[in-house]
Scaffold this motif. Structure first.
Motif, PDB file in Angstrom:
ATOM      1  N   LYS A  50       1.061  -1.222   0.140  1.00  0.00           N
ATOM      2  CA  LYS A  50      -0.042   0.067  -0.136  1.00  0.00           C
ATOM      3  C   LYS A  50       0.905   1.248  -0.048  1.00  0.00           C
ATOM      4  N   TRP A  52       0.092   4.373   1.412  1.00  0.00           N
ATOM      5  CA  TRP A  52       0.204   4.958   2.546  1.00  0.00           C
ATOM      6  C   TRP A  52      -0.840   3.839   3.478  1.00  0.00           C
ATOM      7  N   SER A  53      -0.524   3.997   4.616  1.00  0.00           N
ATOM      8  CA  SER A  53      -1.225   3.062   5.517  1.00  0.00           C
ATOM      9  C   SER A  53      -2.710   3.071   5.513  1.00  0.00           C
ATOM     10  N   TRP A  54      -3.364   3.949   5.231  1.00  0.00           N
ATOM     11  CA  TRP A  54      -4.889   3.894   5.124  1.00  0.00           C
ATOM     12  C   TRP A  54      -5.321   3.701   3.985  1.00  0.00           C
ATOM     13  N   ALA A  55      -4.509   3.602   2.870  1.00  0.00           N
ATOM     14  CA  ALA A  55      -5.011   3.322   1.431  1.00  0.00           C
ATOM     15  C   ALA A  55      -5.956   2.023   1.531  1.00  0.00           C
ATOM     16  N   ASP A  56      -6.970   2.100   0.440  1.00  0.00           N
ATOM     17  CA  ASP A  56      -7.693   0.834   0.380  1.00  0.00           C
ATOM     18  C   ASP A  56      -7.248   0.339  -0.852  1.00  0.00           C
ATOM     19  N   TRP A  58      -3.878  -0.415  -3.793  1.00  0.00           N
ATOM     20  CA  TRP A  58      -2.325  -0.626  -3.917  1.00  0.00           C
ATOM     21  C   TRP A  58      -1.962  -0.520  -5.469  1.00  0.00           C
ATOM     22  N   GLN A  81     -12.422   7.330  -5.566  1.00  0.00           N
ATOM     23  CA  GLN A  81     -11.335   7.567  -4.616  1.00  0.00           C
ATOM     24  C   GLN A  81      -9.914   7.301  -5.126  1.00  0.00           C
TER      25      GLN A  81
END
Length: 196
Positions: A50, A52-56, A58, A81
């Motif tokens: 991912k 960034w950590s909050w990404a849903d 990749w 998004q």
């Protein structure tokens, strides 16, 4: 009311709109930097990374048109998004290099701005997150309604479609999409043999 108040109001609105536009482009640029890093780690490790950590989502591929010095990292999925940060791999289409049509979509004013300069015959390189490199040749373009693409997902050919909103210079969203169609011409083993 003093005469300068309307002028000041218009100036303030202009600054806000300019700032909003600059923010969108800055976000797109920064996202691509983070996506490039995550994509390189994905290729190196063989694992989805991912950005960034909050990404849903990749990164799943990198698209390059070397003649134009254009490059973009593609995300899994094509939700609004995801498209805010980069091109998206349209759900339920094959991966690049597989039999069928791989479709990638992005905004015309950020990540796929370069599509306006792609010409028929240009080579489009796609590197997947598993490290496999593919080369396509742009063979035609079309303008279609968003709900009438004419793309045949069951084709037995190896195709790529890059999709963005149309017309390129419009200021608001509309129902038309520009599609750049390309056909697979090389895989990584052929590219290495030819010295590419």
């Amino acid at each position: 009311m003093p005469r300068f108040v309307p002028s000041l109001a218009f100036a303030l609105i202009g600054v806000i709109l300019f700032g909003d536009g600059a923010y969108i482009h800055a976000k797109a640029w920064l996202a691509q930097v983070l996506l490039e890093r995550a994509f390189d780690r994905s290729v190196a490790t063989g694992q989805a990374v991912k950005p960034w950590s909050w990404a849903d989502t990749w990164p799943v591929a990198r698209i390059e048109v070397k003649r134009l010095h254009a490059s973009a990292t593609v995300l899994a999925g094509s939700s609004g998004q995801a498209l805010a940060f980069g091109p998206g791999h349209v759900e339920q289409t094959v991966d690049a290099g597989e039999r069928g049509v791989a479709v990638y979509s992005a905004h015309r004013d950020t990540h796929f701005r370069f599509l306006r300069d792609v010409t028929i015959g240009d080579e489009i390189d796609v590197t997947r997150s598993d490290g496999k490199m593919l080369r396509y040749r742009a063979d035609r373009s079309s303008v279609v309604r968003f709900d009438q693409s004419g793309i045949d997902p069951t084709t037995d050919r190896y195709e790529l479609v890059l999709s963005t909103c149309w017309p390129f210079d419009a200021l608001t969203a509309g129902p038309e999409r520009y599609l750049l169609h390309a056909t697979l011409i090389e895989t990584d083993s052929h590219a290495r043999e030819s010295g590419s």
